[in-house]
Design an enzyme around this catalytic site. Structure first.
Site, PDB file in Angstrom:
ATOM      1  CE  LYS A  77     -85.326  87.610 -24.473  1.00  0.00           C
ATOM      2  NZ  LYS A  77     -85.297  86.190 -24.728  1.00  0.00           N
TER       3      LYS A  77
ATOM      4  CG  ASP B  71     -84.000  89.624 -27.924  1.00  0.00           C
ATOM      5  OD1 ASP B  71     -84.958  89.450 -28.695  1.00  0.00           O
ATOM      6  OD2 ASP B  71     -83.342  88.691 -27.423  1.00  0.00           O
TER       7      ASP B  71
HETATM    8  O1  C5P Z   1     -79.947  89.954 -33.077  1.00  0.00           O
HETATM    9  P1  C5P Z   1     -78.998  89.210 -32.210  1.00  0.00           P
HETATM   10  O2  C5P Z   1     -77.599  89.760 -32.332  1.00  0.00           O
HETATM   11  O3  C5P Z   1     -79.435  89.097 -30.797  1.00  0.00           O
HETATM   12  O4  C5P Z   1     -78.953  87.744 -32.771  1.00  0.00           O
HETATM   13  C1  C5P Z   1     -77.958  86.826 -32.405  1.00  0.00           C
HETATM   14  C2  C5P Z   1     -78.021  85.637 -33.315  1.00  0.00           C
HETATM   15  O5  C5P Z   1     -79.215  84.878 -33.036  1.00  0.00           O
HETATM   16  C3  C5P Z   1     -78.095  85.949 -34.797  1.00  0.00           C
HETATM   17  O6  C5P Z   1     -76.819  86.123 -35.333  1.00  0.00           O
HETATM   18  C4  C5P Z   1     -78.780  84.696 -35.342  1.00  0.00           C
HETATM   19  O7  C5P Z   1     -77.862  83.631 -35.443  1.00  0.00           O
HETATM   20  C5  C5P Z   1     -79.754  84.343 -34.233  1.00  0.00           C
HETATM   21  N1  C5P Z   1     -81.092  84.918 -34.473  1.00  0.00           N
HETATM   22  C6  C5P Z   1     -81.886  84.370 -35.454  1.00  0.00           C
HETATM   23  N2  C5P Z   1     -83.129  84.884 -35.694  1.00  0.00           N
HETATM   24  C7  C5P Z   1     -83.600  85.900 -34.944  1.00  0.00           C
HETATM   25  C8  C5P Z   1     -82.819  86.465 -33.915  1.00  0.00           C
HETATM   26  C9  C5P Z   1     -81.554  85.947 -33.704  1.00  0.00           C
HETATM   27  O8  C5P Z   1     -81.482  83.416 -36.147  1.00  0.00           O
HETATM   28  N3  C5P Z   1     -84.826  86.386 -35.190  1.00  0.00           N
END
Ligand code: C5P
Length: 321
Positions: A29, A157
């Site tokens: 994406k 995501d």
């Molecule tokens: O959800 P995901 O595991 O992909 O997120 C990885 C990291 O990215 C989270 O631990 C956080 O530090 C950051 N993140 C965030 N806000 C979001 C998505 C991700 O701060 N909306």
């Protein structure tokens, strides 16, 4: 790289390798709009984003097995992508098995085209493809809604990797509303040699905001201009509407990205921005021919490790064949 759990089998050791394979693919994406709000108490940031799924696909193959085993080939198989229970695919398998009340038995293989830690949601694509493939292998009869719920548990995501197309994302990115885009959009992805950690980029955004080096507390950029441009074009309108709040922190951590962005626009891109948390540069082209030309020029400049011409929207995770 191959790993297996005690009681499991490696890819090469047993009859499982001859078992019926189920294959699913899921796309990378680009965030064509990414407005990042404040840090929430749960450690995530509130987002307003517009996701676009593009034609760079990872393939996940699953076969009957005993316990779980995982093999990774292609991009990241040099060790950048863990081939064990740290991999999101492994966690997707455990989560779906628990949800469905079935044993977590499968040989999992990921053939990666999407580079890791590139801002392209490669790990999320793999997890989404694994959910779809394992649902079919195990006959769990999970609904698309069930899978979306499990996807949200796996990562912000992952629900979009399942859905594909174009979607507005809210919350931490997992709350999706599908959006219509009537035409394909052509991009060139310039992929750097070394990845960037998503938490590090969000952390740098917080640091820059706290230091007063970025506007804070202002209203997030509206999504309307980008949605209108996606629906009806022209490319110049979409080019003008692209925004990414994670670009400034990605540039702060990786200053040479500035040169990469400039190289893309100098080479004729309608616009160029950092994809998600970077470091991939997504360059918008006028049409397919322009994208191929742009890709050839950028590949010749030696700034990027890999240059790929892609188009989107494309569908989300789905079975192949
Ligand atoms: O959800 P995901 O595991 O992909 O997120 C990885 C990291 O990215 C989270 O631990 C956080 O530090 C950051 N993140 C965030 N806000 C979001 C998505 C991700 O701060 N909306």
């Amino acid at each position: 790289m191959t790993a297996s759990v005690p009681g499991g089998r490696s890819r090469f050791s047993g009859m499982g390798a001859e078992g019926p394979a189920v294959v699913a693919r899921a796309p990378a994406k680009v965030n064509v709009h990414l407005a990042v709000g404040p840090l929430r108490p749960d450690g995530f940031h509130e987002l307003q984003t517009v996701y676009l799924a593009v034609s760079l696909l990872d393939t996940v193959t699953v076969r009957p097995g005993e316990g779980l085993s995982l093999t990774v080939s292609g991009e990241g198989s040099d060790g950048a992508v863990p081939a064990d229970r740290r991999n999101l695919v492994w966690r997707a398998a455990e989560l779906l098995a628990r949800h469905a009340g079935v044993p977590a038995d499968a040989e999992l293989t990921i053939a990666k085209a999407i580079p890791a830690a590139a801002g392209l949601a490669g790990g999320s694509a793999d997890a989404a493809a694994a959910l779809v493939a394992l649902d079919a292998l195990w006959g769990t009869r999970a609904t698309r809604g069930d899978l979306a719920g499990l996807a949200a548990e796996l990562g912000s995501d992952v629900p979009f990797s399942l859905l594909g197309g174009v979607a507005l994302g809210a919350g931490r990115g997992e709350q999706l509303s599908p959006v219509l885009a009537r035409r394909p959009w052509h991009w060139v992805l310039g992929i750097a040699g070394e990845g960037l950690s998503t938490p590090a980029v969000y952390g740098e955004l917080d640091r820059l905001r706290a230091a007063g080096r970025l506007p804070e507390g202002t209203e997030p950029a509206p999504t309307e201009p980008v949605l209108t441009a996606l629906r009806s074009g022209p490319p110049a309108a979409l080019a003008a509407a692209l925004t990414n709040d994670l670009q400034a922190p990605a540039l702060s951590l990786r200053p040479e990205l500035r040169r990469a962005l400039r190289a893309a626009t100098d080479a004729g891109a309608a616009a160029a921005l950092v994809s998600g948390s970077g470091p991939t540069v997504a360059a918008l082209a006028e049409d397919e021919e322009a994208a191929l030309r742009l890709a050839a020029v950028l590949a010749g400049e030696g700034i990027f490790r890999t240059v790929r011409a892609v188009q989107g929207p494309v569908p989300g995770a789905r079975l192949v064949g």
